[in-house]
Design a protein around this motif. Structure first.
Motif, short mmCIF file in Angstrom:
data_model
loop_
_atom_site.label_atom_id
_atom_site.label_comp_id
_atom_site.label_asym_id
_atom_site.label_seq_id
_atom_site.Cartn_x
_atom_site.Cartn_y
_atom_site.Cartn_z
N GLU A 117 -16.58 -18.53 1.46
CA GLU A 117 -15.29 -19.04 1.00
C GLU A 117 -14.34 -17.90 0.67
O GLU A 117 -13.16 -17.95 1.01
CB GLU A 117 -15.49 -19.94 -0.23
N ASN A 118 -14.84 -16.85 0.01
CA ASN A 118 -13.99 -15.71 -0.34
C ASN A 118 -13.46 -15.00 0.90
O ASN A 118 -12.39 -14.40 0.86
CB ASN A 118 -14.76 -14.71 -1.20
N ASN A 119 -14.21 -15.05 1.97
CA ASN A 119 -13.85 -14.31 3.18
C ASN A 119 -13.31 -15.21 4.28
O ASN A 119 -13.48 -14.93 5.47
CB ASN A 119 -15.06 -13.51 3.66
N THR A 120 -12.65 -16.31 3.88
CA THR A 120 -12.03 -17.23 4.83
C THR A 120 -10.54 -17.35 4.53
O THR A 120 -10.15 -17.75 3.44
CB THR A 120 -12.68 -18.62 4.76
N PHE A 121 -9.72 -16.96 5.49
CA PHE A 121 -8.27 -17.12 5.42
C PHE A 121 -7.91 -18.48 6.00
O PHE A 121 -8.35 -18.82 7.10
CB PHE A 121 -7.60 -15.99 6.20
N LYS A 122 -7.12 -19.28 5.26
CA LYS A 122 -6.80 -20.64 5.68
C LYS A 122 -5.30 -20.81 5.88
O LYS A 122 -4.49 -20.32 5.09
CB LYS A 122 -7.29 -21.64 4.63
N VAL A 123 -4.95 -21.54 6.94
CA VAL A 123 -3.56 -21.88 7.23
C VAL A 123 -3.47 -23.39 7.37
O VAL A 123 -4.07 -23.97 8.27
CB VAL A 123 -3.06 -21.19 8.51
N ASP A 124 -2.74 -24.01 6.46
CA ASP A 124 -2.60 -25.47 6.46
C ASP A 124 -1.68 -25.93 7.59
O ASP A 124 -1.96 -26.92 8.26
CB ASP A 124 -2.04 -25.90 5.10
N TRP A 125 -0.59 -25.22 7.80
CA TRP A 125 0.33 -25.52 8.89
C TRP A 125 1.24 -24.34 9.14
O TRP A 125 1.38 -23.45 8.30
CB TRP A 125 1.16 -26.78 8.63
N ILE A 126 1.84 -24.32 10.32
CA ILE A 126 2.89 -23.36 10.64
C ILE A 126 3.99 -24.12 11.35
O ILE A 126 3.72 -24.95 12.23
CB ILE A 126 2.37 -22.18 11.48
N ARG A 127 5.23 -23.91 10.96
CA ARG A 127 6.34 -24.66 11.55
C ARG A 127 7.46 -23.72 11.94
O ARG A 127 7.68 -22.68 11.32
CB ARG A 127 6.84 -25.73 10.57
N ILE A 128 8.15 -24.10 13.01
CA ILE A 128 9.20 -23.28 13.61
C ILE A 128 10.45 -24.13 13.76
O ILE A 128 10.37 -25.28 14.21
CB ILE A 128 8.76 -22.71 14.97
N PHE A 129 11.59 -23.56 13.39
CA PHE A 129 12.88 -24.25 13.50
C PHE A 129 13.91 -23.33 14.14
O PHE A 129 13.89 -22.12 13.92
CB PHE A 129 13.40 -24.67 12.12
N LYS A 130 14.80 -23.93 14.92
CA LYS A 130 15.95 -23.22 15.48
C LYS A 130 17.24 -23.83 14.94
O LYS A 130 17.33 -25.06 14.81
CB LYS A 130 15.96 -23.32 17.00
N PRO A 131 18.23 -23.00 14.61
CA PRO A 131 19.52 -23.57 14.21
C PRO A 131 20.28 -24.05 15.45
O PRO A 131 20.41 -23.32 16.43
CB PRO A 131 20.23 -22.38 13.53
N VAL A 132 20.76 -25.30 15.38
CA VAL A 132 21.51 -25.88 16.51
C VAL A 132 22.77 -26.55 15.96
O VAL A 132 22.81 -26.94 14.79
CB VAL A 132 20.65 -26.90 17.28
N PRO A 133 23.80 -26.71 16.78
CA PRO A 133 25.01 -27.40 16.31
C PRO A 133 24.72 -28.82 15.89
O PRO A 133 23.96 -29.54 16.55
CB PRO A 133 25.93 -27.36 17.55
N ALA A 134 25.29 -29.22 14.77
CA ALA A 134 25.14 -30.59 14.29
C ALA A 134 25.87 -31.53 15.23
O ALA A 134 26.91 -31.20 15.80
CB ALA A 134 25.68 -30.72 12.88
N ASN A 135 25.35 -32.74 15.40
CA ASN A 135 26.00 -33.73 16.28
C ASN A 135 27.27 -34.27 15.62
O ASN A 135 27.33 -34.44 14.42
CB ASN A 135 25.03 -34.88 16.57
#
Length: 328
Positions: free
Chosen positions: A310-328
């Motif tokens: 457990e001490n030697n386990t790196f955990k990632v719950d999620w990773i998310r990516i966003f781009k800025p775009v013009p609003a509609n």
């Protein structure tokens, strides 16, 4: 007997249908009437599932812009066994570093030391058999990202002297952005030294490289080691970077702006990129690793320390990516 049970089931269904249409019942939306009835417990579960996408992006998308979610993101809400990751994992990730290098220091990246289980990507460390090397996990995105882009991960830093990393790297290894680089342990048994200084900090920085002859620039100011009194190994934390343009980076920790790096003198004072700054598309890399500058000083896990999985386990719950775009 079978007929009696069938009649009983029909009667129960009819009673339930009448009860649902009663005028005393709380009104439901047209959408609810068209689909399955959702209990309060199911509503809560649905909110949790969506939450990783709908947490507000802390960076400003700019005048007239909104943040657009990118499908490269991953909630790791599936199983991907260490020895056979499966189609869902393989669609987004390469199960190794972005070239054949096996890692720095005592690192030995292995495909069977990364897996997805219990809703987390997990990087597990142990001693390589018959060697002083340490087996560790590393994965690389199959799609690259380029500015302007916001990238954020929810991570639990491992309680070890090894590094827990989420970072970006160009294909030619000349430009790098470190979203999080952290060392969770407060003590090193082999070095017999206190490591609290590192356990209380997250390294947020970038590199500009020349490969031949090798040269490496990164900022060395105190701000590149973020500290707010937290021991980062004790809980999950969100870490993110807004790569706004080639000369502007914003780092966010737990939704708060932790550091801004901008301008030629901070991004590339040696002009390694010939005035272009951080402009190259980059891979997303998630890994754990031993680092030479630490293991050369004996700051590396002992066999006894590595026995605690457990001490030697790196955990990632999620990773998310966003781009800025013009609003509609």
């Amino acid at each position: 007997m079978i007929k009696l049970k069938l009649i009983a089931l029909i009667l129960i269904f009819q009673i339930a249908s009448c009860s649902k249409s009663s005028t005393d019942e709380k009104p439901t939306s047209e959408e609810d009437n068209q689909g399955e009835v959702i209990t309060p417990e199911e509503e809560v579960e649905e909110e949790v599932v969506k939450d990783w996408k709908t947490i507000p992006v802390p960076a400003d998308a700019g005048a007239g812009n909104v943040w657009e979610f990118q499908e490269l993101s991953d909630d790791f809400d599936y199983d991907a066994p260490a020895d056979a990751k499966g189609a869902k994992f393989d669609k987004k990730w390469t199960d190794f570093y972005h070239n054949l290098w096996a890692g720095p220091g005592l690192t030995e990246w292995r495909r069977d030391h990364s897996l997805v289980v219990d809703g987390n990507l997990q990087m597990i460390a142990n001693r390589a058999e018959g060697s002083n090397k340490i087996n560790l996990g590393c994965i690389t995105s199959k799609e690259q990202v380029v500015y302007p882009v916001y990238i954020e991960a929810n991570v639990k830093i491992a309680n070890t002297t090894l590094a827990s990393d989420v970072w970006l790297l160009s294909s030619d290894d000349t430009q790098e952005i470190d979203i999080v680089e952290a060392y969770g342990a407060s003590y090193s048994e082999l070095a017999d030294s206190d490591q609290t200084w590192y356990a209380e900090r997250i390294h947020i920085s970038h590199h500009m490289f020349i490969r031949d002859p090798f040269q490496d620039y990164q900022p060395t100011d105190a701000g590149s080691w973020y500290r707010d009194g937290t021991l980062w190994r004790e809980d999950y934390h969100t870490v993110g970077v807004y790569w706004k343009d080639p000369f502007h980076l914003e780092y966010y920790i737990d939704g708060k702006l932790a550091r801004t790096t901008s301008g030629t003198e901070m991004i590339d004072p040696n002009n390694f990129a010939e005035g272009k700054g951080l402009y190259k598309p980059m891979d997303i890399i998630i890994n754990a690793e031993d680092q030479t500058w630490r293991s050369d000083n004996n700051v590396t896990p002992s066999d006894k320390e590595l026995e605690n999985k457990e001490n030697n386990t790196f955990k990632v719950d999620w990773i998310r990516i966003f781009k800025p775009v013009p609003a509609n």
